[in-house]
Design a protein around this motif. Structure first.
Motif, PDB file in Angstrom:
ATOM      1  N   LEU A  10       0.835  -1.258  -0.178  1.00  0.00           N
ATOM      2  CA  LEU A  10      -0.092  -0.075  -0.120  1.00  0.00           C
ATOM      3  C   LEU A  10       0.726   1.109  -0.071  1.00  0.00           C
ATOM      4  CD1 LEU A  10      -2.769   1.363   0.063  1.00  0.00           C
ATOM      5  CD2 LEU A  10      -2.560   0.954   2.592  1.00  0.00           C
ATOM      6  N   ARG A  11       1.937   1.458   0.798  1.00  0.00           N
ATOM      7  CA  ARG A  11       2.739   2.499   0.705  1.00  0.00           C
ATOM      8  C   ARG A  11       3.505   2.711  -0.679  1.00  0.00           C
ATOM      9  NH1 ARG A  11       5.535   5.900   4.120  1.00  0.00           N
ATOM     10  NH2 ARG A  11       4.634   5.355   5.619  1.00  0.00           N
ATOM     11  N   GLN A  12       3.726   1.696  -1.157  1.00  0.00           N
ATOM     12  CA  GLN A  12       4.163   1.685  -2.783  1.00  0.00           C
ATOM     13  C   GLN A  12       3.420   2.338  -3.458  1.00  0.00           C
ATOM     14  OE1 GLN A  12       6.098  -1.842  -3.778  1.00  0.00           O
ATOM     15  NE2 GLN A  12       7.807  -1.995  -2.173  1.00  0.00           N
ATOM     16  N   LYS A  13       2.064   1.921  -3.405  1.00  0.00           N
ATOM     17  CA  LYS A  13       1.005   2.030  -4.428  1.00  0.00           C
ATOM     18  C   LYS A  13       0.663   3.713  -4.143  1.00  0.00           C
ATOM     19  CE  LYS A  13       0.797  -1.616  -6.620  1.00  0.00           C
ATOM     20  NZ  LYS A  13       1.257  -1.820  -8.028  1.00  0.00           N
ATOM     21  N   ILE A  14       0.716   4.112  -3.192  1.00  0.00           N
ATOM     22  CA  ILE A  14       0.079   5.541  -2.641  1.00  0.00           C
ATOM     23  C   ILE A  14       1.392   6.364  -2.760  1.00  0.00           C
ATOM     24  CG2 ILE A  14      -1.831   4.745  -1.651  1.00  0.00           C
ATOM     25  CD1 ILE A  14      -0.629   5.537   1.156  1.00  0.00           C
ATOM     26  N   ALA A  15       2.432   6.083  -3.561  1.00  0.00           N
ATOM     27  CA  ALA A  15       3.702   7.132  -3.425  1.00  0.00           C
ATOM     28  C   ALA A  15       3.408   8.345  -3.939  1.00  0.00           C
ATOM     29  CB  ALA A  15       4.717   6.191  -4.270  1.00  0.00           C
ATOM     30  N   PRO A  16       2.283   8.521  -5.010  1.00  0.00           N
ATOM     31  CA  PRO A  16       2.218   9.984  -5.638  1.00  0.00           C
ATOM     32  C   PRO A  16       1.541  10.909  -4.555  1.00  0.00           C
ATOM     33  CG  PRO A  16       1.526   8.298  -7.121  1.00  0.00           C
ATOM     34  CD  PRO A  16       1.720   7.428  -5.773  1.00  0.00           C
ATOM     35  N   LEU A  17       0.685  10.222  -3.539  1.00  0.00           N
ATOM     36  CA  LEU A  17       0.402  11.344  -2.352  1.00  0.00           C
ATOM     37  C   LEU A  17       1.308  11.999  -1.551  1.00  0.00           C
ATOM     38  CD1 LEU A  17      -2.572   9.059  -1.006  1.00  0.00           C
ATOM     39  CD2 LEU A  17      -2.807  10.585  -2.790  1.00  0.00           C
ATOM     40  N   SER A  18       0.966  12.944  -1.067  1.00  0.00           N
ATOM     41  CA  SER A  18       1.967  14.098  -0.403  1.00  0.00           C
ATOM     42  C   SER A  18       2.324  12.832   1.104  1.00  0.00           C
ATOM     43  CB  SER A  18       1.315  15.197   0.175  1.00  0.00           C
ATOM     44  OG  SER A  18       0.059  14.823   1.029  1.00  0.00           O
ATOM     45  N   GLU A  19       3.058  13.218   1.721  1.00  0.00           N
ATOM     46  CA  GLU A  19       3.959  12.588   2.980  1.00  0.00           C
ATOM     47  C   GLU A  19       2.745  12.629   4.112  1.00  0.00           C
ATOM     48  OE1 GLU A  19       7.389  12.240   6.224  1.00  0.00           O
ATOM     49  OE2 GLU A  19       7.415  13.864   4.585  1.00  0.00           O
ATOM     50  N   GLY A  20       2.051  13.579   4.276  1.00  0.00           N
ATOM     51  CA  GLY A  20       1.106  13.820   5.295  1.00  0.00           C
ATOM     52  C   GLY A  20      -0.128  12.789   4.980  1.00  0.00           C
ATOM     53  N   GLU A  21      -0.583  12.709   3.536  1.00  0.00           N
ATOM     54  CA  GLU A  21      -1.745  12.106   3.196  1.00  0.00           C
ATOM     55  C   GLU A  21      -1.234  10.381   3.393  1.00  0.00           C
ATOM     56  OE1 GLU A  21      -4.013  14.822  -0.011  1.00  0.00           O
ATOM     57  OE2 GLU A  21      -2.274  13.435  -0.649  1.00  0.00           O
ATOM     58  N   ARG A  22       0.326  10.082   2.799  1.00  0.00           N
ATOM     59  CA  ARG A  22       0.388   8.571   2.897  1.00  0.00           C
ATOM     60  C   ARG A  22       0.452   8.266   4.482  1.00  0.00           C
ATOM     61  NH1 ARG A  22       4.513  10.573  -0.549  1.00  0.00           N
ATOM     62  NH2 ARG A  22       5.832  10.173   1.235  1.00  0.00           N
ATOM     63  N   ASP A  23       0.850   9.237   5.379  1.00  0.00           N
ATOM     64  CA  ASP A  23       0.833   8.722   6.675  1.00  0.00           C
ATOM     65  C   ASP A  23      -0.557   8.654   7.071  1.00  0.00           C
ATOM     66  OD1 ASP A  23       3.620   8.633   6.856  1.00  0.00           O
ATOM     67  OD2 ASP A  23       3.820  10.859   7.677  1.00  0.00           O
ATOM     68  N   MET A  24      -1.391   9.398   6.959  1.00  0.00           N
ATOM     69  CA  MET A  24      -2.749   9.092   7.362  1.00  0.00           C
ATOM     70  C   MET A  24      -3.135   8.001   7.095  1.00  0.00           C
ATOM     71  SD  MET A  24      -4.311  13.014   7.120  1.00  0.00           S
ATOM     72  CE  MET A  24      -5.965  12.702   7.625  1.00  0.00           C
ATOM     73  N   ALA A  25      -3.250   7.411   5.436  1.00  0.00           N
ATOM     74  CA  ALA A  25      -3.750   6.374   5.073  1.00  0.00           C
ATOM     75  C   ALA A  25      -3.035   5.152   5.436  1.00  0.00           C
ATOM     76  CB  ALA A  25      -3.590   6.469   3.512  1.00  0.00           C
ATOM     77  N   MET A  26      -1.826   5.109   5.942  1.00  0.00           N
ATOM     78  CA  MET A  26      -1.234   4.108   6.544  1.00  0.00           C
ATOM     79  C   MET A  26      -1.762   3.923   7.978  1.00  0.00           C
ATOM     80  SD  MET A  26       0.726   2.784   4.089  1.00  0.00           S
ATOM     81  CE  MET A  26       1.786   1.736   5.127  1.00  0.00           C
ATOM     82  N   ASP A  27      -1.805   4.815   9.067  1.00  0.00           N
ATOM     83  CA  ASP A  27      -2.478   4.895  10.225  1.00  0.00           C
ATOM     84  C   ASP A  27      -3.968   4.292  10.338  1.00  0.00           C
ATOM     85  OD1 ASP A  27      -0.171   5.810  11.002  1.00  0.00           O
ATOM     86  OD2 ASP A  27      -0.642   8.015  11.346  1.00  0.00           O
ATOM     87  N   TYR A  28      -4.692   4.832   9.188  1.00  0.00           N
ATOM     88  CA  TYR A  28      -5.974   4.386   9.313  1.00  0.00           C
ATOM     89  C   TYR A  28      -6.070   2.816   8.935  1.00  0.00           C
ATOM     90  CZ  TYR A  28     -10.612   3.981   7.343  1.00  0.00           C
ATOM     91  OH  TYR A  28     -11.967   3.216   7.208  1.00  0.00           O
TER      92      TYR A  28
END
Length: 254
Positions: A10-28
């Motif tokens: 999931l972290r690799q696939k959402i690489a285009p997102l910003s760092e804050g959005e990636r962290d929020m998605a991973m935490d979720y």
């Protein structure tokens, strides 16, 4: 798919997102997996419910792009007439602390623990009901155990008194035998000059009294030492019981 594989993909696939959005998605998703695992579900079953990682990543990226194009302006916070800057009921949503970065330890009561770490066990509850039950049982059964304790204590006290009286009696007997032998020994020598047989017999009686005095003294001394050891052991046992009860009371208080 396992949990770590899902999170890495999931972290690799959402690489285009910003760092804050990636962290929020991973935490979720990390919190969702942790909650379902805590509920008793299997790890692979939980991951399968989410669907393919590609679809999740495409959805997150599409939502991020749509939100960037149509981002409404936030209304100003409503304040209290007295000047309290905190938002009020019916206005803007209350302020919430920002989510920590992915993998950072939780702050206060926020969220789940970092990925790969178990949940902390809940603090033990004080068993006040059990303490009340103990007090009630002690009060109800007090006529029985108090009577037994009093009887045992009186028997132990009587045995101690009998033992020490026996020690005193042996010492008194030793003194009496020794005094009697000494008193009759002096005239025995004068009687020996007049009548050899009677004088020798009386001297033998004095020596017998001296022997009884020595035996009584040794018996009293040995019994006194045994009584001292027994009293020391009894008092030590009573002291250890008191220390154990005091330690148990301190532990229950904490």
């Amino acid at each position: 798919m396992r949990r770590d594989e899902f999170m890495n993909a999931l972290r690799q696939k959402i690489a285009p997102l910003s760092e804050g959005e990636r962290d929020m998605a991973m935490d979720y998703y990390n919190e969702m997996i942790a909650d379902k695992l805590e509920a008793g579900m299997d790890e692979e079953e939980v991951i399968a419910q989410f669907g393919p990682v590609e679809e999740i990543a495409d959805k997150l990226i599409a939502e991020s792009e749509g939100g960037a194009k149509k981002e409404p302006a936030a209304p100003p916070p409503q304040t209290h007439p007295t000047g309290d800057p905190r938002p009020q009921m019916g206005g803007q949503a209350p302020f919430t602390a920002p989510r920590p970065p992915y993998g950072a330890p939780p702050v206060g009561n926020y969220g789940a623990p970092p990925y790969g770490q178990p949940y902390a066990p809940p603090p033990p509850r004080q068993r006040e009901d059990s303490q009340v039950l103990k007090i009630v049982l002690l009060a109800v059964t007090s006529p029985i155990w108090a009577s037994l304790a009093l009887a045992v204590g009186m028997v132990a006290l009587a045995l101690l008194l009998v033992g020490w009286m026996l020690v005193l009696s042996l010492f008194v007997m030793s003194f009496a035998f020794l005094a009697s032998g000494f008193i009759y020994l002096v005239p025995s020598f004068a009687l020996l000059a007049q009548n050899t047989v009677i004088g020798a017999f009386q001297i033998g009686i004095c020596l017998l009294f001296a022997g009884f005095a020595i035996l009584s003294f040794l018996g009293g001394w040995g019994l006194a030492k045994a009584m001292m050891k027994g009293c020391s052991a009894l008092f030590g046992w009573l002291g250890s019981i008191g220390k154990k009860r005091k330690g148990a009371a301190v532990n229950e208080a904490h």
